[in-house]
Design a protein around this motif. Structure first.
Motif, PDB file in Angstrom:
ATOM      1  N   GLU A 137      -7.444  18.873 -21.734  1.00  0.00           N
ATOM      2  CA  GLU A 137      -7.380  20.256 -21.261  1.00  0.00           C
ATOM      3  C   GLU A 137      -8.474  21.076 -21.933  1.00  0.00           C
ATOM      4  O   GLU A 137      -8.736  20.919 -23.129  1.00  0.00           O
ATOM      5  CB  GLU A 137      -6.029  20.886 -21.586  1.00  0.00           C
ATOM      6  N   TYR A 138      -9.091  21.956 -21.141  1.00  0.00           N
ATOM      7  CA  TYR A 138     -10.071  22.895 -21.687  1.00  0.00           C
ATOM      8  C   TYR A 138      -9.655  24.301 -21.275  1.00  0.00           C
ATOM      9  O   TYR A 138      -9.439  24.578 -20.091  1.00  0.00           O
ATOM     10  CB  TYR A 138     -11.475  22.596 -21.169  1.00  0.00           C
ATOM     11  N   GLU A 139      -9.529  25.189 -22.258  1.00  0.00           N
ATOM     12  CA  GLU A 139      -9.152  26.572 -22.000  1.00  0.00           C
ATOM     13  C   GLU A 139     -10.204  27.509 -22.580  1.00  0.00           C
ATOM     14  O   GLU A 139     -10.738  27.270 -23.667  1.00  0.00           O
ATOM     15  CB  GLU A 139      -7.798  26.882 -22.626  1.00  0.00           C
ATOM     16  N   GLU A 140     -10.488  28.579 -21.848  1.00  0.00           N
ATOM     17  CA  GLU A 140     -11.490  29.545 -22.299  1.00  0.00           C
ATOM     18  C   GLU A 140     -10.995  30.955 -21.996  1.00  0.00           C
ATOM     19  O   GLU A 140     -10.405  31.209 -20.932  1.00  0.00           O
ATOM     20  CB  GLU A 140     -12.823  29.293 -21.609  1.00  0.00           C
ATOM     21  N   THR A 141     -11.229  31.860 -22.943  1.00  0.00           N
ATOM     22  CA  THR A 141     -10.797  33.236 -22.757  1.00  0.00           C
ATOM     23  C   THR A 141     -11.904  34.207 -23.144  1.00  0.00           C
ATOM     24  O   THR A 141     -12.822  33.854 -23.892  1.00  0.00           O
ATOM     25  CB  THR A 141      -9.527  33.530 -23.576  1.00  0.00           C
ATOM     26  N   ASP A 142     -11.809  35.418 -22.628  1.00  0.00           N
ATOM     27  CA  ASP A 142     -12.776  36.476 -22.908  1.00  0.00           C
ATOM     28  C   ASP A 142     -12.013  37.762 -23.176  1.00  0.00           C
ATOM     29  O   ASP A 142     -10.784  37.817 -23.046  1.00  0.00           O
ATOM     30  CB  ASP A 142     -13.729  36.637 -21.716  1.00  0.00           C
ATOM     31  N   LYS A 143     -12.736  38.791 -23.533  1.00  0.00           N
ATOM     32  CA  LYS A 143     -12.114  40.053 -23.949  1.00  0.00           C
ATOM     33  C   LYS A 143     -11.205  40.640 -22.869  1.00  0.00           C
ATOM     34  O   LYS A 143     -10.122  41.141 -23.151  1.00  0.00           O
ATOM     35  CB  LYS A 143     -13.187  41.052 -24.349  1.00  0.00           C
ATOM     36  N   GLY A 144     -11.627  40.563 -21.614  1.00  0.00           N
ATOM     37  CA  GLY A 144     -10.854  41.187 -20.550  1.00  0.00           C
ATOM     38  C   GLY A 144      -9.838  40.285 -19.885  1.00  0.00           C
ATOM     39  O   GLY A 144      -9.141  40.709 -18.949  1.00  0.00           O
ATOM     40  N   ALA A 145      -9.704  39.050 -20.363  1.00  0.00           N
ATOM     41  CA  ALA A 145      -8.827  38.085 -19.709  1.00  0.00           C
ATOM     42  C   ALA A 145      -7.368  38.347 -20.055  1.00  0.00           C
ATOM     43  O   ALA A 145      -7.023  38.584 -21.216  1.00  0.00           O
ATOM     44  CB  ALA A 145      -9.209  36.669 -20.095  1.00  0.00           C
ATOM     45  N   LEU A 146      -6.502  38.290 -19.047  1.00  0.00           N
ATOM     46  CA  LEU A 146      -5.067  38.406 -19.290  1.00  0.00           C
ATOM     47  C   LEU A 146      -4.506  37.111 -19.881  1.00  0.00           C
ATOM     48  O   LEU A 146      -3.549  37.141 -20.663  1.00  0.00           O
ATOM     49  CB  LEU A 146      -4.344  38.736 -17.985  1.00  0.00           C
ATOM     50  N   ALA A 147      -5.120  35.988 -19.500  1.00  0.00           N
ATOM     51  CA  ALA A 147      -4.716  34.675 -20.018  1.00  0.00           C
ATOM     52  C   ALA A 147      -5.934  33.765 -19.941  1.00  0.00           C
ATOM     53  O   ALA A 147      -6.856  34.003 -19.151  1.00  0.00           O
ATOM     54  CB  ALA A 147      -3.566  34.095 -19.203  1.00  0.00           C
ATOM     55  N   PRO A 148      -5.981  32.719 -20.750  1.00  0.00           N
ATOM     56  CA  PRO A 148      -7.127  31.812 -20.704  1.00  0.00           C
ATOM     57  C   PRO A 148      -7.239  31.095 -19.363  1.00  0.00           C
ATOM     58  O   PRO A 148      -6.233  30.725 -18.756  1.00  0.00           O
ATOM     59  CB  PRO A 148      -6.836  30.807 -21.828  1.00  0.00           C
ATOM     60  N   GLY A 149      -8.475  30.897 -18.882  1.00  0.00           N
ATOM     61  CA  GLY A 149      -8.704  29.996 -17.766  1.00  0.00           C
ATOM     62  C   GLY A 149      -8.550  28.561 -18.249  1.00  0.00           C
ATOM     63  O   GLY A 149      -8.869  28.251 -19.400  1.00  0.00           O
ATOM     64  N   LYS A 150      -8.061  27.695 -17.387  1.00  0.00           N
ATOM     65  CA  LYS A 150      -7.706  26.349 -17.840  1.00  0.00           C
ATOM     66  C   LYS A 150      -8.168  25.289 -16.849  1.00  0.00           C
ATOM     67  O   LYS A 150      -7.958  25.403 -15.648  1.00  0.00           O
ATOM     68  CB  LYS A 150      -6.188  26.244 -18.035  1.00  0.00           C
ATOM     69  N   LEU A 151      -8.819  24.245 -17.383  1.00  0.00           N
ATOM     70  CA  LEU A 151      -9.163  23.049 -16.628  1.00  0.00           C
ATOM     71  C   LEU A 151      -8.340  21.890 -17.191  1.00  0.00           C
ATOM     72  O   LEU A 151      -8.227  21.743 -18.403  1.00  0.00           O
ATOM     73  CB  LEU A 151     -10.648  22.721 -16.750  1.00  0.00           C
ATOM     74  N   SER A 152      -7.790  21.069 -16.303  1.00  0.00           N
ATOM     75  CA  SER A 152      -6.927  19.974 -16.730  1.00  0.00           C
ATOM     76  C   SER A 152      -7.387  18.669 -16.088  1.00  0.00           C
ATOM     77  O   SER A 152      -7.612  18.603 -14.876  1.00  0.00           O
ATOM     78  CB  SER A 152      -5.478  20.263 -16.332  1.00  0.00           C
ATOM     79  N   PHE A 153      -7.538  17.629 -16.912  1.00  0.00           N
ATOM     80  CA  PHE A 153      -7.936  16.305 -16.442  1.00  0.00           C
ATOM     81  C   PHE A 153      -6.826  15.321 -16.832  1.00  0.00           C
ATOM     82  O   PHE A 153      -6.756  14.853 -17.968  1.00  0.00           O
ATOM     83  CB  PHE A 153      -9.266  15.896 -17.067  1.00  0.00           C
ATOM     84  N   ALA A 154      -5.942  15.049 -15.866  1.00  0.00           N
ATOM     85  CA  ALA A 154      -4.789  14.181 -16.110  1.00  0.00           C
ATOM     86  C   ALA A 154      -5.131  12.739 -15.741  1.00  0.00           C
ATOM     87  O   ALA A 154      -6.162  12.462 -15.118  1.00  0.00           O
ATOM     88  CB  ALA A 154      -3.593  14.670 -15.313  1.00  0.00           C
ATOM     89  N   ASN A 155      -4.245  11.828 -16.125  1.00  0.00           N
ATOM     90  CA  ASN A 155      -4.432  10.401 -15.818  1.00  0.00           C
ATOM     91  C   ASN A 155      -5.848   9.949 -16.178  1.00  0.00           C
ATOM     92  O   ASN A 155      -6.519   9.254 -15.404  1.00  0.00           O
ATOM     93  CB  ASN A 155      -4.148  10.130 -14.339  1.00  0.00           C
ATOM     94  N   LEU A 156      -6.296  10.348 -17.343  1.00  0.00           N
ATOM     95  CA  LEU A 156      -7.665  10.082 -17.776  1.00  0.00           C
ATOM     96  C   LEU A 156      -7.777   8.663 -18.330  1.00  0.00           C
ATOM     97  O   LEU A 156      -7.095   8.302 -19.296  1.00  0.00           O
ATOM     98  CB  LEU A 156      -8.079  11.102 -18.834  1.00  0.00           C
ATOM     99  N   ASN A 157      -8.629   7.861 -17.699  1.00  0.00           N
ATOM    100  CA  ASN A 157      -8.907   6.499 -18.158  1.00  0.00           C
ATOM    101  C   ASN A 157     -10.412   6.312 -18.244  1.00  0.00           C
ATOM    102  O   ASN A 157     -11.127   6.466 -17.242  1.00  0.00           O
ATOM    103  CB  ASN A 157      -8.295   5.469 -17.205  1.00  0.00           C
ATOM    104  N   VAL A 158     -10.884   6.015 -19.441  1.00  0.00           N
ATOM    105  CA  VAL A 158     -12.322   5.960 -19.703  1.00  0.00           C
ATOM    106  C   VAL A 158     -12.672   4.646 -20.387  1.00  0.00           C
ATOM    107  O   VAL A 158     -11.971   4.215 -21.309  1.00  0.00           O
ATOM    108  CB  VAL A 158     -12.767   7.140 -20.599  1.00  0.00           C
ATOM    109  N   GLY A 159     -13.751   4.014 -19.937  1.00  0.00           N
ATOM    110  CA  GLY A 159     -14.309   2.854 -20.606  1.00  0.00           C
ATOM    111  C   GLY A 159     -15.698   3.185 -21.130  1.00  0.00           C
ATOM    112  O   GLY A 159     -16.531   3.729 -20.394  1.00  0.00           O
ATOM    113  N   ILE A 160     -15.936   2.886 -22.389  1.00  0.00           N
ATOM    114  CA  ILE A 160     -17.223   3.183 -23.021  1.00  0.00           C
ATOM    115  C   ILE A 160     -17.781   1.888 -23.586  1.00  0.00           C
ATOM    116  O   ILE A 160     -17.119   1.215 -24.389  1.00  0.00           O
ATOM    117  CB  ILE A 160     -17.084   4.224 -24.148  1.00  0.00           C
TER     118      ILE A 160
END
Length: 208
Positions: A137-160
């Motif tokens: 999850e990534y959340e970002e907020t600013d001075k005028g924001a009522l709540a943080p904006g949120k990006l969600s990446f579920a079922n994350l499977n990564v191979g490196i």
């Protein structure tokens, strides 16, 4: 060395005033290292963190039920530490990254992963890494924001493939990342990301 085994339980450590690190157990033998219930948690809430931080910094919350490092080898190369591992598996990781624009901007440039790996002083190679059934999850907020904006990446499977520090002459220094996730839990996405740790310009290729 012959066969060996080491265990520790209920480990807690404070790496600084902003975070606390803990794990319920660490089991190490000559084949595998297993960490259970790893957590890296803030010591203060978001409001307190914003007031305490002199510049803009991300606030991390990380919980991982199980981490396995298998087929590892620690050696001494010309009186220098060298670490190599076949497989690193990270199971059901939860990571939240909170970013606030309320503190003053941070003038220090952010470094890319290739530079972070290059800055590790000793040869390190992890041939195959998997992040399994995780949530980012990534959340970002600013001075005028009522709540943080949120990006969600579920079922994350990564191979490196081929995490390295570009310290061994003649060895492959290219890192390849293949990922699959559900954006907001509904929209399937795939990612292919490659970069060369030895490239001082930190160039990369990214396809999604």
């Amino acid at each position: 060395y012959g066969a060996y085994r080491f265990e520790t339980h209920d480990f807690n450590y404070n790496p600084g005033k902003y975070y606390k690190l803990s794990l319920s157990s660490l089991v190490l033998d000559n084949h595998k290292i297993t960490v259970s219930d790893f957590s890296f948690l803030p010591t203060m809430n978001r409001t307190q963190f914003n007031k305490s931080s002199p510049v803009q910094e991300d606030l991390y919350t990380v919980k991982i039920p199980k981490i396995e490092l298998a087929g590892y080898k620690v050696s001494n190369l010309n009186n220098h530490l060298q670490v190599e591992a076949n497989n690193l598996n990270v199971y059901q990781m939860y990571m939240n990254i909170f970013s606030s624009n309320l503190p003053p901007p941070n003038p220090t440039p952010r470094t890319f992963f290739s530079e972070k790996f290059r800055k590790i002083k000793f040869p390190l190679t992890i041939h195959h890494t998997k992040v399994i059934n995780s949530l980012l999850e990534y959340e970002e907020t600013d001075k005028g924001a009522l709540a943080p904006g949120k990006l969600s990446f579920a079922n994350l499977n990564v191979g490196i493939d081929n995490i390295n520090t570009a310290k061994l002459k003649g060895k492959n220094t290219m890192v390849t990342v293949n990922g699959k996730t559900s954006f907001f839990g509904t929209s399937p996405n795939t990612v292919l990301w490659t970069f060369d740790v030895a490239n001082p310009h930190d160039a990369f290729s990214f396809k999604a």
